[in-house]
Design an enzyme around this catalytic site. Structure first.
Site, PDB file in Angstrom:
ATOM      1  N   THR A  71       9.893  -3.926 -18.625  1.00  0.00           N
ATOM      2  CA  THR A  71      10.865  -4.821 -17.980  1.00  0.00           C
ATOM      3  C   THR A  71      11.016  -4.523 -16.489  1.00  0.00           C
ATOM      4  O   THR A  71      11.037  -5.438 -15.662  1.00  0.00           O
ATOM      5  CB  THR A  71      12.254  -4.656 -18.636  1.00  0.00           C
ATOM      6  N   HIS A 131      17.456  -9.266 -22.910  1.00  0.00           N
ATOM      7  CA  HIS A 131      16.793  -8.647 -24.064  1.00  0.00           C
ATOM      8  C   HIS A 131      17.016  -9.422 -25.368  1.00  0.00           C
ATOM      9  O   HIS A 131      16.602  -8.988 -26.430  1.00  0.00           O
ATOM     10  CB  HIS A 131      17.323  -7.220 -24.277  1.00  0.00           C
ATOM     11  N   TYR A 220       2.050  -5.824 -21.611  1.00  0.00           N
ATOM     12  CA  TYR A 220       2.013  -4.668 -20.716  1.00  0.00           C
ATOM     13  C   TYR A 220       0.574  -4.182 -20.517  1.00  0.00           C
ATOM     14  O   TYR A 220       0.137  -3.938 -19.404  1.00  0.00           O
ATOM     15  CB  TYR A 220       2.871  -3.553 -21.337  1.00  0.00           C
ATOM     16  N   GLY A 289       4.192   5.597 -17.707  1.00  0.00           N
ATOM     17  CA  GLY A 289       3.562   4.323 -17.377  1.00  0.00           C
ATOM     18  C   GLY A 289       2.134   4.216 -17.859  1.00  0.00           C
ATOM     19  O   GLY A 289       1.284   3.667 -17.172  1.00  0.00           O
TER      20      GLY A 289
HETATM   21  P1  A3P Z   1       6.850   5.027 -20.507  1.00  0.00           P
HETATM   22  O1  A3P Z   1       8.111   5.632 -21.042  1.00  0.00           O
HETATM   23  O2  A3P Z   1       5.804   4.854 -21.543  1.00  0.00           O
HETATM   24  O3  A3P Z   1       6.338   5.718 -19.297  1.00  0.00           O
HETATM   25  P2  A3P Z   1      11.415  -0.839 -19.315  1.00  0.00           P
HETATM   26  O4  A3P Z   1      11.173  -1.112 -17.886  1.00  0.00           O
HETATM   27  O5  A3P Z   1      11.301  -2.051 -20.176  1.00  0.00           O
HETATM   28  O6  A3P Z   1      12.651  -0.063 -19.548  1.00  0.00           O
HETATM   29  O7  A3P Z   1      10.178   0.062 -19.789  1.00  0.00           O
HETATM   30  C1  A3P Z   1      10.014   1.340 -19.278  1.00  0.00           C
HETATM   31  C2  A3P Z   1       8.552   1.742 -19.422  1.00  0.00           C
HETATM   32  O8  A3P Z   1       7.787   1.067 -18.414  1.00  0.00           O
HETATM   33  C3  A3P Z   1       8.342   3.215 -19.219  1.00  0.00           C
HETATM   34  O9  A3P Z   1       7.198   3.535 -20.005  1.00  0.00           O
HETATM   35  C4  A3P Z   1       8.062   3.276 -17.729  1.00  0.00           C
HETATM   36  O10 A3P Z   1       7.410   4.442 -17.319  1.00  0.00           O
HETATM   37  C5  A3P Z   1       7.185   2.059 -17.564  1.00  0.00           C
HETATM   38  N1  A3P Z   1       7.171   1.539 -16.196  1.00  0.00           N
HETATM   39  C6  A3P Z   1       8.205   1.446 -15.331  1.00  0.00           C
HETATM   40  N2  A3P Z   1       7.808   0.931 -14.172  1.00  0.00           N
HETATM   41  C7  A3P Z   1       6.490   0.664 -14.288  1.00  0.00           C
HETATM   42  C8  A3P Z   1       5.508   0.110 -13.400  1.00  0.00           C
HETATM   43  N3  A3P Z   1       5.820  -0.260 -12.169  1.00  0.00           N
HETATM   44  N4  A3P Z   1       4.257  -0.002 -13.868  1.00  0.00           N
HETATM   45  C9  A3P Z   1       3.926   0.380 -15.114  1.00  0.00           C
HETATM   46  N5  A3P Z   1       4.804   0.917 -15.993  1.00  0.00           N
HETATM   47  C10 A3P Z   1       6.075   1.048 -15.591  1.00  0.00           C
END
Ligand code: A3P
Length: 321
Positions: A71, A131, A220, A289
């Site tokens: 997100t 959500h 993703y 990530g």
């Molecule tokens: P991980 O815990 O697997 O690292 P949300 O944004 O829906 O809360 O999801 C968080 C997840 O997205 C986390 O995954 C986070 O590290 C990852 N995330 C956040 N920013 C990101 C980005 N710019 N690019 C890729 N993944 C990202």
């Protein structure tokens, strides 16, 4: 909903007694099955208020997802694409502001207070995060011309991410958290915040097939694989395709760099800032990530069992994980 009274502080406890409930990952706040979705108890009023009060405008952009599916990333990307005529990537508000502050959640943020803020005044395009299941969105979102962009993720990576997120949040009170095995048992039954997983994804998936101009369905893993292609898709979907000139000037690459995990994570605001309402550290939204991190936490046989369940639930939809 329209026939039921609004959920208030007074009638909430009574309502909770009538709903099926399960433990949430954080072990303290229970999840309640409400309108087919598992919602943390503290969030029910926000969900209800959002449904009743939000009035969509045709120019709105809604970033929808299950928690921990990417997100934050999609919020940053959507903001950068939609606002690129106002701010170039070097002067982007993302450099000093959390994506969750620029694109605020309906249920846990904007509508979590008794008096929701006046959103009418915001300049278009308004961009929000959400959500809720597609079927539970306010009618005006579904009926207006506003755009909905959904992101989903390998559900095992999603649950591992959620588990780690809950731990980061609850550093001093770690004892009450569910174990990862308990989380796993729960997701096999569809029990998790905003779950069941298959119902959350299927609502948006079906809507994206029926109304491709209305709902864009992203994964993703596909964004990780080819961010440029997906940024083009996103911009076209939003009615703001990149021009040839922009492509030549490298605008797409610049946005992808700005919103990349390493770039956002290392910004001061995302390293040391906190979310105003919850006090959660912004850094909790940036962990690894990566794709496939679940394999470091769950066994192949657990994955197989879970994916068999998911496959059965998604059978015939054309969607798979
Ligand atoms: P991980 O815990 O697997 O690292 P949300 O944004 O829906 O809360 O999801 C968080 C997840 O997205 C986390 O995954 C986070 O590290 C990852 N995330 C956040 N920013 C990101 C980005 N710019 N690019 C890729 N993944 C990202």
């Amino acid at each position: 909903t329209s026939k039921m009274p609004p959920i208030t502080e007074e009638n909430l406890q009574e309502l909770l007694l009538t709903l099926p409930s399960e433990k949430n990952i954080d072990g303290t706040n229970s999840l309640y099955l409400y309108q087919g979705a598992w919602i943390p108890g503290f969030n029910l009023r926000g969900v209800d208020s959002f449904q009743r009060r939000f009035i969509a405008q045709d120019t709105d952009i809604i970033v929808a997802s299950m928690p921990k599916s990417g997100t934050t990333w999609l919020k940053a990307l959507a903001f950068s694409v939609a606002e690129r005529h106002i701010y170039g990537p070097r002067e982007s508000p993302l450099l000093s502001t959390s994506p969750h502050e620029l694109v605020r959640f309906f249920e846990t943020d904007l509508y979590s207070k008794d008096q929701p803020p006046d959103l009418e005044q915001l300049p278009p395009p308004r961009i929000f995060g959400c959500h809720s299941h597609y079927a539970n969105l306010p009618e005006s979102i579904r009926d207006s011309k506003c755009k909905v962009v959904y992101i989903c993720r390998n559900p095992l990576d999603q649950i591992v991410s959620f588990f780690q997120f809950a731990h980061k949040f609850k550093l001093d009170d770690g004892t009450s958290l569910l174990s990862l095995d308990e989380c796993y048992e729960n997701i096999c039954r569809g029990v998790q915040s905003q779950g069941p997983f298959w119902d959350n994804v299927l609502g948006y998936w079906k809507a994206s097939l029926e109304r491709p101009d209305k709902v864009l369905f992203l994964k993703y893993e596909e964004l990780k694989e080819d961010i440029v292609l997906n940024l083009k898709k996103l911009a076209e979907f939003l009615g703001l395709p990149f021009t040839d000139k922009e492509e030549e000037e490298g605008v797409i690459e610049e946005i992808s760099r700005l919103c990349s995990f390493d770039n956002l994570r290392n910004l001061e605001v995302n390293k040391n800032g906190v979310r105003p309402l919850s006090g959660a550290p912004n850094s909790a939204f940036f962990r690894k990530g990566e794709v496939g991190d679940w394999a470091n936490y769950l066994s192949p046989s657990m994955a197989e069992k879970f994916f068999n369940i998911v496959e059965e639930k998604l059978a015939g939809s054309g969607l798979s994980f």
